[in-house]
Structure formats: structure tokens, C-alpha cells
Design an enzyme around this catalytic site. Structure first.
Site, PDB file in Angstrom:
ATOM      1  N   LYS A  22       2.293   5.777  -1.788  1.00  0.00           N
ATOM      2  CA  LYS A  22       0.995   5.435  -2.478  1.00  0.00           C
ATOM      3  C   LYS A  22       0.314   4.708  -1.316  1.00  0.00           C
ATOM      4  CE  LYS A  22       0.487   2.268  -5.473  1.00  0.00           C
ATOM      5  NZ  LYS A  22      -0.359   0.967  -5.004  1.00  0.00           N
ATOM      6  N   ASN A  23       1.082   3.655  -0.966  1.00  0.00           N
ATOM      7  CA  ASN A  23       0.253   2.720  -0.011  1.00  0.00           C
ATOM      8  C   ASN A  23       0.322   3.116   1.330  1.00  0.00           C
ATOM      9  OD1 ASN A  23       0.159   1.281  -2.479  1.00  0.00           O
ATOM     10  ND2 ASN A  23       1.705  -0.384  -1.928  1.00  0.00           N
ATOM     11  N   CYS A 124      -6.947  -8.995 -10.320  1.00  0.00           N
ATOM     12  CA  CYS A 124      -6.031  -7.927 -11.093  1.00  0.00           C
ATOM     13  C   CYS A 124      -5.043  -9.032 -11.689  1.00  0.00           C
ATOM     14  CB  CYS A 124      -5.588  -6.967 -10.107  1.00  0.00           C
ATOM     15  SG  CYS A 124      -4.119  -7.465  -9.000  1.00  0.00           S
ATOM     16  N   ARG A 129      -6.670 -12.022  -5.326  1.00  0.00           N
ATOM     17  CA  ARG A 129      -6.808 -11.045  -4.388  1.00  0.00           C
ATOM     18  C   ARG A 129      -8.187 -10.863  -3.571  1.00  0.00           C
ATOM     19  NH1 ARG A 129      -3.399  -5.964  -6.287  1.00  0.00           N
ATOM     20  NH2 ARG A 129      -3.357  -5.336  -4.095  1.00  0.00           N
ATOM     21  N   ASP A 315       6.564  -6.236  -3.450  1.00  0.00           N
ATOM     22  CA  ASP A 315       6.444  -5.043  -4.485  1.00  0.00           C
ATOM     23  C   ASP A 315       7.875  -4.657  -4.961  1.00  0.00           C
ATOM     24  OD1 ASP A 315       3.640  -3.191  -2.801  1.00  0.00           O
ATOM     25  OD2 ASP A 315       3.750  -4.934  -4.001  1.00  0.00           O
ATOM     26  N   ARG A 408       0.225   4.901 -12.031  1.00  0.00           N
ATOM     27  CA  ARG A 408      -0.561   4.586 -10.877  1.00  0.00           C
ATOM     28  C   ARG A 408       0.437   4.747  -9.551  1.00  0.00           C
ATOM     29  NH1 ARG A 408      -3.968  -0.829 -10.704  1.00  0.00           N
ATOM     30  NH2 ARG A 408      -4.133   0.091  -8.710  1.00  0.00           N
TER      31      ARG A 408
HETATM   32  C1  EPZ Z   1      -1.281  -4.275  -0.436  1.00  0.00           C
HETATM   33  O1  EPZ Z   1      -2.182  -4.943  -0.762  1.00  0.00           O
HETATM   34  C2  EPZ Z   1      -0.328  -3.338  -1.160  1.00  0.00           C
HETATM   35  N1  EPZ Z   1      -1.292  -2.385  -1.779  1.00  0.00           N
HETATM   36  C3  EPZ Z   1       0.235  -4.159  -2.346  1.00  0.00           C
HETATM   37  O2  EPZ Z   1       0.841  -3.143  -3.359  1.00  0.00           O
HETATM   38  C4  EPZ Z   1       1.281  -5.126  -1.882  1.00  0.00           C
HETATM   39  O3  EPZ Z   1       1.791  -5.937  -2.803  1.00  0.00           O
HETATM   40  C5  EPZ Z   1       0.480  -6.040  -0.792  1.00  0.00           C
HETATM   41  O4  EPZ Z   1      -0.035  -5.117   0.202  1.00  0.00           O
HETATM   42  C6  EPZ Z   1       1.426  -6.980  -0.084  1.00  0.00           C
HETATM   43  O5  EPZ Z   1       2.448  -6.134   0.504  1.00  0.00           O
HETATM   44  C7  EPZ Z   1      -1.946  -1.331  -1.070  1.00  0.00           C
HETATM   45  O6  EPZ Z   1      -1.118  -1.196  -0.046  1.00  0.00           O
HETATM   46  C8  EPZ Z   1      -2.804  -0.328  -1.650  1.00  0.00           C
HETATM   47  P1  EPZ Z   1      -2.601  -8.228   1.214  1.00  0.00           P
HETATM   48  P2  EPZ Z   1      -3.336  -5.897  -0.211  1.00  0.00           P
HETATM   49  O7  EPZ Z   1      -4.072  -8.120   1.704  1.00  0.00           O
HETATM   50  O8  EPZ Z   1      -3.479  -5.303   0.812  1.00  0.00           O
HETATM   51  C9  EPZ Z   1      -4.301 -12.596   0.214  1.00  0.00           C
HETATM   52  C10 EPZ Z   1       1.489  -2.260  -5.276  1.00  0.00           C
HETATM   53  O9  EPZ Z   1       2.146  -2.741  -6.225  1.00  0.00           O
HETATM   54  N2  EPZ Z   1      -5.642 -12.184   0.876  1.00  0.00           N
HETATM   55  O10 EPZ Z   1      -1.552  -8.049   1.988  1.00  0.00           O
HETATM   56  O11 EPZ Z   1      -4.240  -6.113  -1.327  1.00  0.00           O
HETATM   57  C11 EPZ Z   1      -4.041 -11.903  -1.244  1.00  0.00           C
HETATM   58  O12 EPZ Z   1      -4.549 -12.343  -2.404  1.00  0.00           O
HETATM   59  C12 EPZ Z   1       0.478  -3.187  -4.407  1.00  0.00           C
HETATM   60  O13 EPZ Z   1       1.541  -1.199  -4.580  1.00  0.00           O
HETATM   61  C13 EPZ Z   1      -6.683 -13.201   0.866  1.00  0.00           C
HETATM   62  O14 EPZ Z   1      -6.484 -14.200   0.304  1.00  0.00           O
HETATM   63  O15 EPZ Z   1      -2.560  -7.041   0.058  1.00  0.00           O
HETATM   64  C14 EPZ Z   1      -2.396 -11.953  -1.262  1.00  0.00           C
HETATM   65  O16 EPZ Z   1      -2.151 -13.288  -1.855  1.00  0.00           O
HETATM   66  C15 EPZ Z   1       0.298  -4.621  -5.375  1.00  0.00           C
HETATM   67  N3  EPZ Z   1      -7.906 -12.671   1.355  1.00  0.00           N
HETATM   68  C16 EPZ Z   1      -2.202 -11.874   0.217  1.00  0.00           C
HETATM   69  O17 EPZ Z   1      -3.125 -12.241   1.014  1.00  0.00           O
HETATM   70  C17 EPZ Z   1      -7.958 -11.397   1.869  1.00  0.00           C
HETATM   71  O18 EPZ Z   1      -8.988 -11.117   2.226  1.00  0.00           O
HETATM   72  C18 EPZ Z   1      -1.710 -10.575   0.662  1.00  0.00           C
HETATM   73  O19 EPZ Z   1      -2.383  -9.745   0.303  1.00  0.00           O
HETATM   74  C19 EPZ Z   1      -6.633 -10.561   1.677  1.00  0.00           C
HETATM   75  C20 EPZ Z   1      -5.705 -10.926   1.104  1.00  0.00           C
END
Ligand code: EPZ
Length: 428
Positions: A22-23, A124, A129, A315, A408
């Protein structure tokens, strides 16, 4: 709303085919915006999030067509895309609100059309996020960004993004993907430092390079992208879902069974395989996947801390906690990526798990030899799968409510598990 009914206690035995990730598929779908030439993406999983992203692309004017793709007893979807007729750069609230990954259309729209209006993704269950790191980086590339009415209004100053040196203050998967896609059509060179290194990032770069992009270093913490004038047709097969593979590996472990996890690449799961092996579970690499054998295992507790790839994936944290709830001894779980990713804990405790949360980042789990079935509620995608795992090991019947969260990210989970002996059924 659908529920899942599970009667636990049966060790699982058999084969499970892992679906496309998915990701990986979500950013790959967003990348089709970058070219007006036809695109083909195969090995796409049949998931609610994929349908959401498809609706968003159609809302922008992309034409999509999907067909079933059967290879032996493995089925997946093949999608054709035609983004030549995009007639909108607006990603509306009602679509983005359903799936945060919608924000991944921001970079491609800006790169190809010089403007984009994307609803700010709401929070969420697992945390606020924000997308501030995406926006800061796009501003460094010359985008003018104005937040108004819950929308990101973005425009390039002179019609084209400019290459820039981007240093992410913290690792962000989506941020790295958005900037990598935006940079493919920018003027000049973009360097991303402290980039995310997930296999899904490498898969996206592989596809973009097939389209004619010039990307080096994907999969390391430094990615270099040299902008080109336009991108062309390409065909790409989505990599297999390492998180789904990890979930089924833990299903074998928690039921003290033995499963062949197929269409899986163990090298994308090193951190999980190492932890499971340390806990006393036998893992053996085979052609096209790996075997997880816990039939004779005395599973010991262990400590894990979630980290960006190649560290232990956040995850898989909830699923690992379910296993630790049935292990011998105590385990410490530290969640360092999201600020509220313990929503599964109160539900696991309803099933008899002995868990104490310290602050909002650490939990101590004291293993017990059996959990008991109960009525529980899914709160987010990975929490749902941890409840399934606990129910498979629990004594008696478990009912899991709100399993739309599960749909999902897990394709045909009840079919895949019941084919291996699980007593699981979906109640409409
Ligand atoms: C991706 O989310 C995945 N989703 C998530 O999988 C996964 O948990 C996550 O990466 C971490 O590996 C998809 O790929 C669609 P991040 P993403 O940006 O990109 C903070 C699942 O279960 N952050 O790496 O949203 C954020 O709040 C999902 O399949 C900021 O502060 O994750 C988090 O604490 C859940 N500012 C951390 O960084 C930003 O602009 C990591 O987020 C962006 C992120």
C-alpha cells in the site's frame, strides 16, 4: 459496520501470499500525474486506500482503468493511467480527509502545472501528523505557499520549481516522496539530505527513473535529483508489502504455528526478522519469501524501539506488542516516530494483556501464557491487525468492531488467514 469474529487457539500452518505494498502504490499513483503519456502499474493491492487515491486522481481529471491480474493462485490488479487530460489542481477536503496520503499529489501537481490547491490533511488517531516539512521544502524550491481555509494554496513563482538543497530536520517518508517527485521536473539539481530510506522510496525512484527522471541515491539518506523537461510512459510492478509480511510472520509466531510467507523479500524486513529470531522464532529464507516456524519455540520477551528504516518499523509496533503480551518475561516497547500510537493498548488489555504505558512513548509488557477473547474496537490500521493477532492466540471468541480500518491496508486478510487454519469470519 462490518465486524470480525475470531475463535483463537489454532496454530496456523500453510502458505500466505503477500500483496503489493500500500505504502508503495500510493506514491506511485501520485507520480502518474507527472506525465501526459500513458502509465501502467501492476501488482496493485485491492484496498480501500487505493480506491481513495483513485477517486482523487479521477477528481483531478486522470483517467484510470483497472483489471484483474491472475498468476497461479495469486491475484492482483493492473491499473492503466492517462493523465493527459488533467483539468483541475484541486484536491478537495472530502477526499484528503479520508486519506492523508492524498497530500502526495501536491509535489507532482506543482511540478507539472506550477500550482496546486490541496486540503490540509486532518490529524488521525496516531498523531497530529503535520505536513510542515513538505511545505518548507517546497518553499525552498521556489513555491509560494499560503494556508487559507484549511487548504494549501501553492504556486511556483515563474511557472517552474527550482532545484534546491533540502535538509529534513527529521526523517519524513511522505516529505521525501513529495520532494523527490517535485524535483523530477524542477529547473536544476535538488539534493535531499536526511532523506527517508524506506524500500517504498526506492521503488518510487525506480519508477520515476523508468519515466525518464534522473534520481540517484534513493534508499540512502542523500538523494540527488536532476530536473528534466518532461517524463514519459513507463510500466512498473509494486514491491511486495513488507508490513503485511511482518504481520503474518507474527501471526505464525503468536499461534506457535509455521507459515510460508511468499512474494516477500526478507531483506526489507531485517529489523523485524532479527527481533523475532532473538525471541526464539525460527526464520528461514526460501525462494520467493521466508518460512516462520514457532512450533517448538519458547518465545521470550524483548525490547524494541521504532525508528526510521532500516530500524524497527513503527507500522509493526502494535503487532509486536500483541506477540510480547504472550511471551515469557517482560518487554519494553518505545514508539519514537508517532506521539500517540498506543491506541491498541487498552483494547489488548481487555483481552487480558498486562501492559503499562509510561509517558506516551514507552510501554512495559509482562507476558502471559494465554490471552482471552473479548469484544474490542479497532482504532487505526495497524492497531486493528494487532487485535486480530491477539485474537488468534486468545482463548475463546473475539469480536473486533470498526474493521473498516483494517480494510485500508490488508487485502483479504480473513481469506489468507482462514486458508491457514484460522477460525475467522467477517460479520456484515
Ligand atoms: C508514512 O507516513 C506511512 N504512510 C506510514 O504508514 C508510516 O507509519 C510512516 O510513513 C512512518 O514510517 C504511507 O506511506 C502512506 P512521516 P508519513 O512523514 O509519510 C512527523 C500505515 O500504517 N512529520 O515519515 O505520513 C510525523 O508527524 C501508515 O501504513 C512532521 O512533523 O510519515 C511523524 O511523527 C501509518 N512534519 C514523523 O514525522 C511533516 O511535515 C514521521 O512521519 C511530516 C512528518
Amino acid at each position: 459496520m462490518d465486524k470480525m469474529k475470531i475463535v483463537g487457539g489454532t496454530p496456523l500452518h500453510g502458505k500466505i501470499y503477500v500483496s503489493g505494498a500500500k505504502n508503495a502504490a500510493l506514491p506511485l499513483f501520485a507520480a502518474t500525474i507527472l506525465s501526459k503519456e500513458p502509465q501502467v502499474i501492476t501488482n496493485v493491492p485491492n484496498l480501500a486506500d487505493i480506491k481513495s487515491m483513485s477517486s482523487l486522481l479521477e477528481c483531478l481529471g486522470v483517467k484510470l482503468a483497472s483489471e484483474q491480474y491472475v498468476k497461479g493462485d495469486y491475484k492482483s490488479l493492473k491499473y492503466n493511467f492517462d493523465a493527459s487530460g488533467i483539468n483541475s489542481v484541486v484536491a478537495p477536503y472530502e477526499l484528503v480527509n479520508k486519506m492523508r496520503a492524498s497530500v502526495l499529489v501536491l509535489g507532482p501537481l506543482l511540478a507539472r502545472f506550477g500550482e496546486a490547491k490541496v486540503s490540509l490533511p486532518g490529524g488521525c488517531a496516531i498523531g497530529t501528523r503535520p505536513v510542515d516539512l513538505h511545505l518548507d521544502a517546497l518553499e525552498k524550491m521556489g513555491a509560494v505557499i499560503d494556508l487559507d481555509g484549511g487548504y494549501i494554496n501553492a504556486k511556483t513563482k515563474n511557472g517552474r520549481l527550482q532545484g534546491a538543497n533540502i535538509i529534513f530536520p527529521k526523517v519524513t517518508v511522505g516529505g521525501t516522496e513529495n520532494i523527490m517527485m517535485a524535483a523530477t521536473l524542477a529547473e536544476g539539481r535538488t539534493v535531499i539530505a536526511n532523506a527517508a530510506q524506506e524500500p517504498e522510496i526506492q521503488d518510487l525512484a525506480y519508477y520515476l527513473n523508468k519515466m525518464g527522471a534522473k534520481i540517484e541515491g534513493a534508499g540512502t539518506s542523500k538523494i540527488i535529483i536532476d530536473g528534466v523537461e518532461e517524463l514519459h510512459s513507463a510500466e512498473h510492478s509494486v514491491i511486495s508489502d513488507r508490513i503485511e509480511a511482518a504481520t503474518y510472520a507474527i501471526a505464525a509466531a503468536i499461534t506457535r504455528g509455521k507459515l510460508d510467507i511468499l512474494n516477500a523479500t526478507i531483506s526489507t524486513l531485517e529489523a523485524v526478522a532479527t527481533v523475532l529470531t532473538d525471541c526464539g522464532i525460527m526464520i528461514e529464507e526460501i525462494d520467493n519469501g521466508f518460512i516462520v516456524d514457532a512450533e517448538d519455540s519458547i518465545i521470550m520477551g524483548t525490547d524494541i524501539m521504532t525508528e526510521p528504516y532500516p530500524g524497527f518499523p513503527t507500522d509493526v509496533q502494535a503487532q509486536m506488542m500483541a506477540l510480547m503480551a504472550t511471551a515469557n518475561g517482560a518487554s519494553l516497547v518505545t514508539e519514537s516516530i508517532f506521539e500517540n500510537r498506543f491506541m491498541h493498548v487498552p483494547e489488548l488489555m481487555r483481552m487480558g494483556a498486562d501492559i503499562n504505558i509510561h509517558g506516551n512513548a514507552s510501554a512495559i509488557i509482562r507476558g502471559k501464557n494465554r490471552l482471552s477473547g473479548a469484544e474490542v474496537m479497532a482504532t487505526d490500521l495497524r492497531a486493528s491487525s494487532s487485535l486480530i493477532l491477539a485474537a488468534l492466540a486468545g482463548r475463546g471468541e473475539t469480536i473486533i468492531n470498526r474493521i473498516y480500518h483494517l480494510d485500508r491496508g490488508y487485502e483479504k486478510i480473513e481469506e489468507k488467514l482462514s486458508a491457514c487454519g484460522a477460525n475467522i469470519e467477517r460479520i456484515k
